[in-house]
Write an enzyme that holds these catalytic residues in place. Structure first.
Site, PDB file in Angstrom:
ATOM      1  N   SER A   1      45.231   9.878   1.109  1.00 12.52           N
ATOM      2  CA  SER A   1      45.127  10.233  -0.310  1.00 12.52           C
ATOM      3  C   SER A   1      45.002  11.751  -0.429  1.00 12.52           C
ATOM      4  O   SER A   1      45.902  12.475  -0.014  1.00 12.52           O
ATOM      5  CB  SER A   1      43.934   9.511  -0.948  1.00 12.52           C
ATOM      6  OG  SER A   1      43.882   9.763  -2.341  1.00 12.52           O
ATOM      7  N   THR A   2      43.871  12.249  -0.939  1.00  7.98           N
ATOM      8  CA  THR A   2      43.692  13.690  -1.128  1.00  7.98           C
ATOM      9  C   THR A   2      43.852  14.435   0.196  1.00  7.98           C
ATOM     10  O   THR A   2      43.164  14.142   1.161  1.00  7.98           O
ATOM     11  CB  THR A   2      42.293  13.987  -1.692  1.00  7.98           C
ATOM     12  OG1 THR A   2      42.094  13.221  -2.879  1.00  7.98           O
ATOM     13  CG2 THR A   2      42.127  15.463  -1.992  1.00  7.98           C
TER      14      THR A   2
ATOM     15  N   HIS B   1      48.340   7.665  -1.787  1.00  5.89           N
ATOM     16  CA  HIS B   1      48.066   7.601  -3.224  1.00  5.89           C
ATOM     17  C   HIS B   1      48.867   8.679  -3.936  1.00  5.89           C
ATOM     18  O   HIS B   1      48.523   9.856  -3.907  1.00  5.89           O
ATOM     19  CB  HIS B   1      46.570   7.804  -3.487  1.00  5.89           C
ATOM     20  CG  HIS B   1      45.710   6.747  -2.870  1.00  5.89           C
ATOM     21  ND1 HIS B   1      44.350   6.908  -2.708  1.00  5.89           N
ATOM     22  CD2 HIS B   1      46.003   5.519  -2.385  1.00  5.89           C
ATOM     23  CE1 HIS B   1      43.845   5.813  -2.138  1.00  5.89           C
ATOM     24  NE2 HIS B   1      44.835   4.963  -1.936  1.00  5.89           N
TER      25      HIS B   1
ATOM     26  N   MET C   1      39.951  10.614  -1.001  1.00  9.18           N
ATOM     27  CA  MET C   1      38.775  10.210  -1.766  1.00  9.18           C
ATOM     28  C   MET C   1      38.642   8.696  -1.764  1.00  9.18           C
ATOM     29  O   MET C   1      39.611   7.965  -1.632  1.00  9.18           O
ATOM     30  CB  MET C   1      38.872  10.696  -3.211  1.00  9.18           C
ATOM     31  CG  MET C   1      38.695  12.188  -3.390  1.00  9.18           C
ATOM     32  SD  MET C   1      38.407  12.612  -5.130  1.00  9.18           S
ATOM     33  CE  MET C   1      39.849  11.941  -5.921  1.00  9.18           C
TER      34      MET C   1
ATOM     35  N   ASP D   1      39.404   3.288  -0.098  1.00 10.18           N
ATOM     36  CA  ASP D   1      40.596   2.473   0.104  1.00 10.18           C
ATOM     37  C   ASP D   1      41.050   2.584   1.558  1.00 10.18           C
ATOM     38  O   ASP D   1      41.089   3.670   2.124  1.00 10.18           O
ATOM     39  CB  ASP D   1      41.710   2.933  -0.824  1.00 10.18           C
ATOM     40  CG  ASP D   1      42.932   2.042  -0.762  1.00 10.18           C
ATOM     41  OD1 ASP D   1      42.762   0.824  -0.549  1.00 10.18           O
ATOM     42  OD2 ASP D   1      44.053   2.562  -0.927  1.00 10.18           O
TER      43      ASP D   1
END
Length: 387
Positions: free
Chosen positions: A204-205, A232, A324, A327
């Site tokens: 993600s991030t 993401h 973040m 998940d």
């Protein structure tokens, strides 16, 4: 909307809260974002600016923790200002904002390669208040997470981590990872002794930078197995990400298509706005699902990992990169429970140690490694090494 002069927010000289600089050529946007941050009670807007030049000239004076940087502005755009901001105040987290379009995606991913910590697509004005509310919530969450990391590193006196830094928190030999949020990870597991049949990655991030780094270092062994990725990202962005990964890996990479057969040597990225899983119908094939978000994400990592665990069992190798939230942790644990191998990126080289930290803390990991070591470890595991 015409631009307004730069300003330093009232009370900027006083302490308290994550320090935020807003850079956007629209006076309306600067005002809205300022109200959101000030109204949240945990942020301090230290300055607003109408172009990148003024922002770069002001970062040393105002000392923001996070800069929210528009990419398309007159005089000096965000892409030009970004390296100046990072040079003049090292360690600042820069969150770039762009349109939800192919051009916006390309510029955003370019900004990430230049040192931006994360990106956020601007909402489509045609989608009304619901879109604005989602944007506000995502913006505050991202700035909160990035700002907290900047402050933690500042307290520790640590220099900013550069891509490929080699600070190992834990290794396959069984050393423990550093605690996250007061929790101690479970003991590391053993790597599977079976040949790797698939590589599954969640991120993600900070993920686009991490993915590019990993695939640039993965050798020819990856030609023998398929690779599936859930990052993401919204639609359009995932298509551009796949192009970047293809160049880094020098291998075919594209968004997965429903019903497509998994083939060795190919890399499949979950399309933005859809969950991607795999199923067996004679051959192993991709299945795309337009079902509700999972862990507030769509695509999400957990359903992909759980499908990989079901079909590949101990032949699965999963990597959880920076991001973040949590998940991927549940799906990674499922892979570990059926005998597969799981590696999490370490805290020091993660932009945000949410997803990999949750994976470590749930007890799924065989290894917790810095980003600069993950590609080489994947090569060894595919080649049959278990050290």
């Amino acid at each position: 909307m015409s631009a307004a002069p730069s300003s330093t927010a009232p009370g900027a000289a006083q302490g308290g809260g994550i320090r935020v600089m807003i850079v956007d050529d629209s006076v309306f946007i600067r005002g809205v974002l300022s109200r959101w941050f000030n109204g949240a009670g945990e942020f301090q807007v230290v300055a607003t600016h109408a172009n990148g030049r003024k922002a770069a000239d002001d970062v040393q004076r105002t000392q923001p923790d996070v800069v929210v940087l528009d990419l398309e502005m007159p005089d000096m755009d965000g892409l030009t200002a970004l390296p100046l901001i990072l040079e003049r105040k090292p360690g600042t987290a820069v969150l770039v904002a762009s349109a939800l379009s192919r051009r916006g995606a390309e510029i955003s991913l370019r900004a990430l390669t230049l040192g931006a910590s994360d990106y956020i697509p601007k909402p489509d004005a045609g989608n009304g208040m619901a879109s604005a509310d989602e944007f506000r919530d995502e913006l505050l969450a991202k700035v909160r997470s990035l700002g907290q990391r900047v402050r933690r590193r500042s307290v520790r006196g640590a220099a900013p981590v550069q891509s490929g830094a080699s600070v190992s928190v834990g290794t396959a030999t069984g050393s423990a990872a550093a605690p996250a949020a007061g929790k101690l990870p479970q003991k590391l597991r053993s790597y599977s002794m079976l040949p790797v049949g698939i590589l599954a990655i969640g991120s993600s991030t900070g993920g686009p930078q991490a993915l590019t780094k990993v695939f640039a270092e993965i050798g020819p062994q990856i030609g023998n197995i398929p690779v599936v990725i859930a990052q993401h990202m919204p639609p359009t962005f995932t298509a551009i990400l796949a192009e970047h990964i293809a160049r880094a890996a020098n291998r075919p990479c594209a968004e997965g298509r429903d019903g497509e057969e998994l083939r060795p040597g190919r890399i499949y990225v979950a399309p933005g706005g859809l969950h991607m899983v795999i199923g067996r119908d004679g051959d192993t094939r991709i299945r795309l699902k337009d079902s509700p978000p999972i862990n507030f994400c769509k695509p999400a990592v957990d359903p992909l990992f759980e499908a990989v665990a079901t079909l590949y069992g101990p032949a699965a190798l999963a990597i959880v990169l920076t991001g973040m939230g949590s998940d991927g942790a549940r799906g990674a644990l499922r892979i570990a429970e059926v005998g597969g191998s799981v590696i999490a990126q370490d805290e020091e080289t993660s932009v945000v140690w949410g997803m990999p930290g949750a994976t470590a803390n749930i007890g799924a990991c065989a290894g917790i490694l810095p980003i600069g070591e993950i590609g080489r470890k994947i090569n060894r595991l595919i080649a049959g090494g278990r050290e």
